[in-house]
Design a protein around this motif. Sequence first.
Motif, PDB file in Angstrom:
ATOM      1  N   THR A  15     133.125  76.165 -15.920  1.00 24.34           N
ATOM      2  CA  THR A  15     133.851  76.935 -14.904  1.00 24.34           C
ATOM      3  C   THR A  15     133.013  77.183 -13.658  1.00 24.34           C
ATOM      4  O   THR A  15     133.297  78.096 -12.888  1.00 24.34           O
ATOM      5  N   ARG A  16     131.968  76.379 -13.431  1.00 21.39           N
ATOM      6  CA  ARG A  16     131.101  76.610 -12.283  1.00 21.39           C
ATOM      7  C   ARG A  16     131.837  76.483 -10.953  1.00 21.39           C
ATOM      8  O   ARG A  16     131.472  77.107  -9.970  1.00 21.39           O
ATOM      9  N   ARG A  17     132.921  75.683 -10.922  1.00 20.15           N
ATOM     10  CA  ARG A  17     133.666  75.492  -9.680  1.00 20.15           C
ATOM     11  C   ARG A  17     134.901  76.385  -9.620  1.00 20.15           C
ATOM     12  O   ARG A  17     135.739  76.241  -8.737  1.00 20.15           O
ATOM     13  N   SER A  18     135.002  77.307 -10.557  1.00 25.53           N
ATOM     14  CA  SER A  18     136.165  78.188 -10.589  1.00 25.53           C
ATOM     15  C   SER A  18     136.137  79.163  -9.419  1.00 25.53           C
ATOM     16  O   SER A  18     135.080  79.572  -8.937  1.00 25.53           O
ATOM     17  N   LEU A  19     137.330  79.588  -8.992  1.00 19.02           N
ATOM     18  CA  LEU A  19     137.442  80.564  -7.914  1.00 19.02           C
ATOM     19  C   LEU A  19     136.882  81.921  -8.300  1.00 19.02           C
ATOM     20  O   LEU A  19     136.668  82.776  -7.441  1.00 19.02           O
ATOM     21  N   VAL A  20     136.625  82.125  -9.579  1.00 20.17           N
ATOM     22  CA  VAL A  20     136.078  83.408 -10.007  1.00 20.17           C
ATOM     23  C   VAL A  20     134.744  83.693  -9.338  1.00 20.17           C
ATOM     24  O   VAL A  20     134.369  84.839  -9.115  1.00 20.17           O
ATOM     25  N   GLY A  36     135.604  78.466 -27.058  1.00 23.78           N
ATOM     26  CA  GLY A  36     136.010  79.409 -26.027  1.00 23.78           C
ATOM     27  C   GLY A  36     137.485  79.337 -25.698  1.00 23.78           C
ATOM     28  O   GLY A  36     138.201  78.435 -26.113  1.00 23.78           O
ATOM     29  N   VAL A  37     137.932  80.340 -24.937  1.00 29.08           N
ATOM     30  CA  VAL A  37     139.324  80.411 -24.487  1.00 29.08           C
ATOM     31  C   VAL A  37     139.318  80.678 -22.986  1.00 29.08           C
ATOM     32  O   VAL A  37     138.561  81.527 -22.505  1.00 29.08           O
ATOM     33  N   ALA A  38     140.133  79.957 -22.249  1.00 28.74           N
ATOM     34  CA  ALA A  38     140.277  80.184 -20.807  1.00 28.74           C
ATOM     35  C   ALA A  38     141.739  80.488 -20.513  1.00 28.74           C
ATOM     36  O   ALA A  38     142.630  79.771 -20.956  1.00 28.74           O
ATOM     37  N   GLN A  43     148.694  80.990 -10.335  1.00 30.47           N
ATOM     38  CA  GLN A  43     148.018  80.230  -9.275  1.00 30.47           C
ATOM     39  C   GLN A  43     146.872  79.387  -9.852  1.00 30.47           C
ATOM     40  O   GLN A  43     146.093  78.802  -9.101  1.00 30.47           O
ATOM     41  N   MET A  44     146.798  79.348 -11.176  1.00 28.13           N
ATOM     42  CA  MET A  44     145.778  78.607 -11.907  1.00 28.13           C
ATOM     43  C   MET A  44     144.374  79.094 -11.568  1.00 28.13           C
ATOM     44  O   MET A  44     143.423  78.332 -11.485  1.00 28.13           O
ATOM     45  N   GLU A  45     144.254  80.407 -11.350  1.00 27.37           N
ATOM     46  CA  GLU A  45     142.955  81.040 -11.171  1.00 27.37           C
ATOM     47  C   GLU A  45     142.497  81.581 -12.524  1.00 27.37           C
ATOM     48  O   GLU A  45     143.283  82.196 -13.257  1.00 27.37           O
ATOM     49  N   LEU A  46     141.255  81.372 -12.839  1.00 20.02           N
ATOM     50  CA  LEU A  46     140.714  81.849 -14.100  1.00 20.02           C
ATOM     51  C   LEU A  46     140.716  83.374 -14.157  1.00 20.02           C
ATOM     52  O   LEU A  46     140.327  84.042 -13.202  1.00 20.02           O
ATOM     53  N   LEU A  91     142.999  91.036  -7.240  1.00 16.46           N
ATOM     54  CA  LEU A  91     142.566  89.677  -7.555  1.00 16.46           C
ATOM     55  C   LEU A  91     142.551  89.425  -9.063  1.00 16.46           C
ATOM     56  O   LEU A  91     142.053  90.248  -9.827  1.00 16.46           O
ATOM     57  N   ARG A  92     143.129  88.309  -9.425  1.00 15.69           N
ATOM     58  CA  ARG A  92     143.091  87.821 -10.814  1.00 15.69           C
ATOM     59  C   ARG A  92     143.408  88.923 -11.825  1.00 15.69           C
ATOM     60  O   ARG A  92     144.485  89.481 -11.770  1.00 15.69           O
ATOM     61  N   ASP A  93     142.487  89.286 -12.714  1.00 19.25           N
ATOM     62  CA  ASP A  93     142.779  90.351 -13.679  1.00 19.25           C
ATOM     63  C   ASP A  93     141.935  91.597 -13.420  1.00 19.25           C
ATOM     64  O   ASP A  93     141.708  92.406 -14.325  1.00 19.25           O
ATOM     65  N   ASN A  94     141.474  91.785 -12.167  1.00 18.32           N
ATOM     66  CA  ASN A  94     140.673  92.967 -11.821  1.00 18.32           C
ATOM     67  C   ASN A  94     141.432  94.268 -12.028  1.00 18.32           C
ATOM     68  O   ASN A  94     140.826  95.328 -12.227  1.00 18.32           O
ATOM     69  N   CYS A  95     142.783  94.209 -11.978  1.00 18.11           N
ATOM     70  CA  CYS A  95     143.586  95.417 -12.145  1.00 18.11           C
ATOM     71  C   CYS A  95     143.333  96.083 -13.495  1.00 18.11           C
ATOM     72  O   CYS A  95     143.506  97.305 -13.644  1.00 18.11           O
ATOM     73  N   LEU A  96     142.898  95.306 -14.472  1.00 21.67           N
ATOM     74  CA  LEU A  96     142.652  95.846 -15.807  1.00 21.67           C
ATOM     75  C   LEU A  96     141.412  96.737 -15.837  1.00 21.67           C
ATOM     76  O   LEU A  96     141.203  97.484 -16.792  1.00 21.67           O
ATOM     77  N   LEU A  97     140.601  96.685 -14.784  1.00 19.27           N
ATOM     78  CA  LEU A  97     139.402  97.524 -14.717  1.00 19.27           C
ATOM     79  C   LEU A  97     139.726  98.951 -14.286  1.00 19.27           C
ATOM     80  O   LEU A  97     138.940  99.872 -14.517  1.00 19.27           O
ATOM     81  N   THR A  98     140.886  99.137 -13.656  1.00 19.87           N
ATOM     82  CA  THR A  98     141.205 100.469 -13.108  1.00 19.87           C
ATOM     83  C   THR A  98     142.567 100.996 -13.528  1.00 19.87           C
ATOM     84  O   THR A  98     142.929 102.116 -13.186  1.00 19.87           O
ATOM     85  N   VAL A  99     143.378 100.220 -14.257  1.00 16.95           N
ATOM     86  CA  VAL A  99     144.719 100.661 -14.638  1.00 16.95           C
ATOM     87  C   VAL A  99     144.640 101.908 -15.517  1.00 16.95           C
ATOM     88  O   VAL A  99     143.745 102.054 -16.347  1.00 16.95           O
ATOM     89  N   HIS A 100     145.595 102.835 -15.313  1.00 18.24           N
ATOM     90  CA  HIS A 100     145.632 104.076 -16.080  1.00 18.24           C
ATOM     91  C   HIS A 100     146.769 104.034 -17.106  1.00 18.24           C
ATOM     92  O   HIS A 100     147.680 103.206 -17.017  1.00 18.24           O
ATOM     93  N   ALA A 101     146.729 104.969 -18.035  1.00 17.80           N
ATOM     94  CA  ALA A 101     147.724 105.021 -19.106  1.00 17.80           C
ATOM     95  C   ALA A 101     149.139 105.153 -18.550  1.00 17.80           C
ATOM     96  O   ALA A 101     150.073 104.500 -19.034  1.00 17.80           O
TER      97      ALA A 101
END
Length: 418
Positions: A15-20, A36-38, A43-46, A91-101
């Motif tokens: 995944t070195r060339r991934s947009l991540v 591993g699992v990707a 948008q086919m972003e990792l 961006l991507r799955d960053n929302c999971l870092l701050t989502v509340h109950a």
Amino acid sequence: MDKSVVISTGEKLDTRRSLVHEDSIEYPHTLFLEDGVAVFNEQMELLPLISDFLSHYRKGHSDLSVKTYANNLLYLVKFLTTYDENHIGSLRDNCLLTVHATEIQRYFDYCKKDKCKDGKPKRAISGKTIQNRDAAYSRFFSEFLCNPPAGYRTIRYEEDPYERGRLAGAAKESLIKPALFLDVEALILVANHEREKCLIQFMFDSGVRRAEVKDILQDSILQLSRGLRRSVIVDDETFQIASEYVSMEIRGNKARGREAKHRNTVVSKATINRVQRYHSSIEYKKHKRQWGDRPLPAFLNQEGNAYTARSVSKLIKKLSKRALKLGLIKVELSPHKLRHGFGAMLLNSEDLGKTQLDRLLLLQQCLGHKSLDTTQMYTKIPVGVWERFLDRNGIALKRHQLMKKLQDRTRAKKGIAK
């Protein structure tokens, strides 16, 4: 969404060339090695958070379970980044870092509705499905993101949205809706080929899941058929006669450690004989050649390939529509309704256990349920649902007799079967 989930089968996933890597997100696991699992968004972003969680989760669970968890998490991310004002544009799955109950609870409320935010109609999600998603999210946050396992460090510094327990309300308990004998007979009658007819009967008489069909081998059927023909002379006055049922080993879905979970089920002699006769057909013998020395599946499709879980569902859906159009059934059938039909029929087969508890324990083994509580759902089916078939003397037909009748009444006519 299965195309958004890539599960490594031994090769390295670079995944070195991934947009991540364009983000400033501080996350150490961006190279997925063997096992591993990707997971990718539309948008086919990792999605690195979900991917790392599932790479860890996969070590003790089946690939099917991994895909289910991936899809559940993808649904939440899509909702948050599309409809929640606090996370739109995240961006991507960053929302999971701050989502509340409360935001996850709003997602569950949305799932229950039959309209999108813009008013367009959508399918409401069942309570049971919401419970499954809630369980997946609980594990993701409580056992990974907020309390990471060894080798992973904490990256979410907000509180655990699941620290006080599950967020979705209790699902309403739904009764099992099995396929009945006459429904299955109708399904078989509208099938034009014996390969389809005996597959439907086998599924109904064995309780196998659709994904397990491909692992039923021709050699297993052959060995069982030979055993059914054996009679043993014990002494001058005693003969041992083969039973009307056989115990058949099923190579179940992969469980913890991705090892196949084996179990035994009970199949009637009539069904085994029907499958064995199908194996003697010209069509099956023709397709058999292309398999060479590879393990030969007991059921082959028109092209001579093994039935996949999807092709089994497609076949039953096709036959159901045909039977519905002819007025032979009232509701569409599915592979799982055939499995439920097997369970309910076994539980009512008095020749397979003296008491209902005996049959319940046998059914638990045949279906591969870990908990007897799951199997007990079959005891809640109203007795009036069951058709009773009697012989001329008014004696109820046993399950093996019903399967023999099913075979005789649905045998393909000459010139049609192939």
